[in-house]
Design an enzyme around this catalytic site. Structure first.
Site: not given
Lengths: 96, 483
Positions: B100, B104, B191, B257, B292, B296, B299, B447
């Site tokens: 990650c 973003c 994050t 996180e 968001h 995903y 990513c 996640e």
């Protein structure tokens, strides 16, 4: 003459046919809706798209009228409007 | 400046005065801390690739405010092409970091806050959008990393914010004065929090009238007085303290996180973007979550590319690459991974303009994208473990491999095909371990399940956006049923 252009209608969130009928009824005498391709651009046009994607909102379509009211699903000119009030809002914008 | 170099980014973090706790100790130098550093490297990659002509088409954009070249992470999407490029950029970064890269959330937050504050100001006569644009100009000019902070701890899920035994379980205003507001509460699962320059706080859910104090959005420097970070643990994280490289699996990159605690944090009015307008809190959550969930599709596909590659290399090193079932499993992994990506691209291509001019994704397709993400990475991980073999979890340590006495035994008995060194075999198996159950599994698995909203949150949105009435009409028409 008021231009009328529809999207293809694959995923309508609103009843486009019923909406256009309501708009026609609300317009004063002398205002007429047309889907015929104009020789010269319409002064005003209604671009009626069934969903927020508004896929008919393309540059080549936009040249058909000088000024547009964009219906994209539940929104008129990007503002959410309850379906029962949509015709009234569009008719108001056309007469401005 | 407009584009920071990776070195300038690292230096800018060193100048910050974070209050961070990790394993019971305050961290004075997060940039060089062995557990935190790999996550900083991942964010740094967003600056590195933006400088590279080979990637600038995806990594940079032209600011609609200034006309300057800016990092895409600071950009408001001006077209569906921008939305598509965002997903492609995220896939690229997932591929380059195998983890990650954290930036973003800020990009998704600015895009959501832009359109919502614009619409709020139009309806209510507030001045939030001007404040937001002022912040955005600074963010673009200084190429800032911003942490979009949404998730509150939430306490008892059966109770609303104002009904909680402890009111601080949701972020809320405790004082308003002429200068600004005072805020208390916390944001969980943040994050990239300690790799960020600023935070952009948003409400965690649609608030009702009785929860007006919780309908809150603001920006603040990430190291503002009154913010404490409690760094989250990850599976196998202490391997980074052992002074080894192979056993870490991905020694250079990672994610993180943290719990972000606001202890009477003061926010001047100039930095407040929503304060009590509860009727707009749900819209902000819906749009941020939508962006968001689109993210995903990029990513996770990028990290999936690395895992599929690792599984294929493991098969090569095991001498199993030609087995038909191995080939078929790699095809299945690719099919699943590309399906994730396809939804990310689809919700972008089907995006539309909002009143502020910023483009929003197709919310139905973005939610379908994320719903797939809650499932497919688990299956891809299962197949990777299947292909890699049990050795990925029973392998001897790097220190044993390098041991003067037993090293030769490890070398001899953990050998696969003769042309590949045992060290190389260990490296690829440790990478599979890292992605499926080590530190990177935080990003790739759990996640994928809960980030950007748990599966049920997407199902609610799918129900809302699915246009079931239209489908009923279609069926009635085909069946000859008259209304």
């Amino acid at each position: 003459m008021i231009g009328l252009k529809y999207c293809g209608g694959c995923n309508p969130f609103i009843d486009r046919t019923a909406l256009v009928q309501k708009i026609e009824k609300l317009l004063p005498q002398g205002f007429k809706l047309s889907t015929d391709k104009p020789m010269i651009p319409w002064e005003k046009g209604i671009l009626i798209c069934g969903c927020p994607v508004a896929c008919a909102n393309r540059p080549e379509v936009k040249t058909l009228a000088r000024q547009w009211v964009l219906i994209s699903g539940p929104m008129i000119d990007f503002e959410k409007v309850p379906e029962e009030k949509m015709a009234e809002v569009v008719a108001g914008k056309i007469q401005l | 400046m407009a584009l920071k170099t990776p070195e300038q980014y690292e230096e800018s973090l060193r100048k910050m005065n974070f209050k961070i706790y990790l394993m019971g100790e305050q961290v004075k130098n997060p940039v060089d801390h062995p557990i935190i550093r790999p996550s900083m490297n991942s964010v740094k990659m967003t600056y590195t690739l933006a400088q590279d002509p080979k990637h600038e088409d995806l990594m940079t954009a032209t600011s609609h405010l200034t006309g300057k070249k800016i990092n895409r992470f600071c950009h408001l999407h001006q077209s569906t092409e921008d939305l598509v490029k965002k997903v492609k950029m995220q896939r690229l970064l997932g591929q380059q970091t195998g983890s990650c890269f954290q930036r973003c959330v800020g990009m998704d937050a600015i895009n959501a806050v832009d359109s919502v504050t614009f619409e709020m100001d139009q309806k209510l006569g507030t001045q939030y959008h001007d404040r937001f644009i002022k912040f955005l100009r600074m963010m673009q000019e200084e190429d800032l990393t911003v942490d979009g902070a949404m998730t509150d701890p939430k306490g008892d899920r059966s109770l609303s914010p104002s009904q909680q035994a402890d009111p601080d379980l949701y972020v809320h205003v405790v004082e308003k004065n002429e200068q600004g507001i005072v805020v208390r509460g916390a944001k969980a699962h943040q994050t990239g929090a300690v790799n960020s320059h600023w935070i952009l706080v948003m409400p965690t859910m649609a608030m009702r009238k009785e929860d007006t104090d919780y309908a809150l959005s603001f920006v603040a420097p990430a190291d503002a007085k009154g913010i404490t970070y409690i760094y989250g643990r990850q599976s196998c994280d202490t391997r980074k303290l052992e002074g080894v490289e192979i056993d870490v699996g991905n020694a250079r990159f990672g994610g993180h996180e943290a719990l972000m605690v606001f202890d009477d944090l003061f926010i001047p009015w100039e930095q407040v973007l929503m304060c009590g307008e509860h009727e707009y809190s749900g819209l902000l959550v819906e749009r941020f979550a939508g962006y968001h969930r689109q993210s995903y599709g990029g990513c996770k596909a990028g990290v999936g590319d690395v895992l599929i590659g690792a599984a294929a290399v493991a098969a090569d090193y095991n001498g199993a690459a030609k087995a038909s079932h191995i080939k078929d499993k790699l095809i299945e992994m690719t099919h699943l991974n590309e399906t994730l990506y396809a939804c990310g691209i689809a919700c972008s291509a089907e995006g539309h303009k909002t009143a502020s001019g910023t483009y929003l994704i197709n919310l139905l397709l973005a939610n379908v994208c994320k719903q797939n993400v809650t499932r497919f990475p688990y299956e891809i991980a299962r197949l990777a473990e299947d292909i890699a073999g049990g050795l990925m979890v029973t392998l001897a340590s790097e220190k044993d491999l390098c041991h003067p006495k037993i090293g030769k035994m490890v070398e001899k008995y953990f050998k696969g095909v003769a042309s590949i060194s045992t060290e190389e075999r260990c490296r690829i198996l440790r990478l599979v371990e890292n992605l499926t159950l080590g530190t990177s599994a935080v990003g790739y698995r759990t996640e994928s399940m809960h980030g950007a909203g748990s599966p049920q949150a997407q199902r609610i949105m799918i129900a809302r956006q699915g246009n079931l009435e239209h489908k009923k009409k279609l069926a009635k028409n085909i069946a000859g049923i008259k209304e």
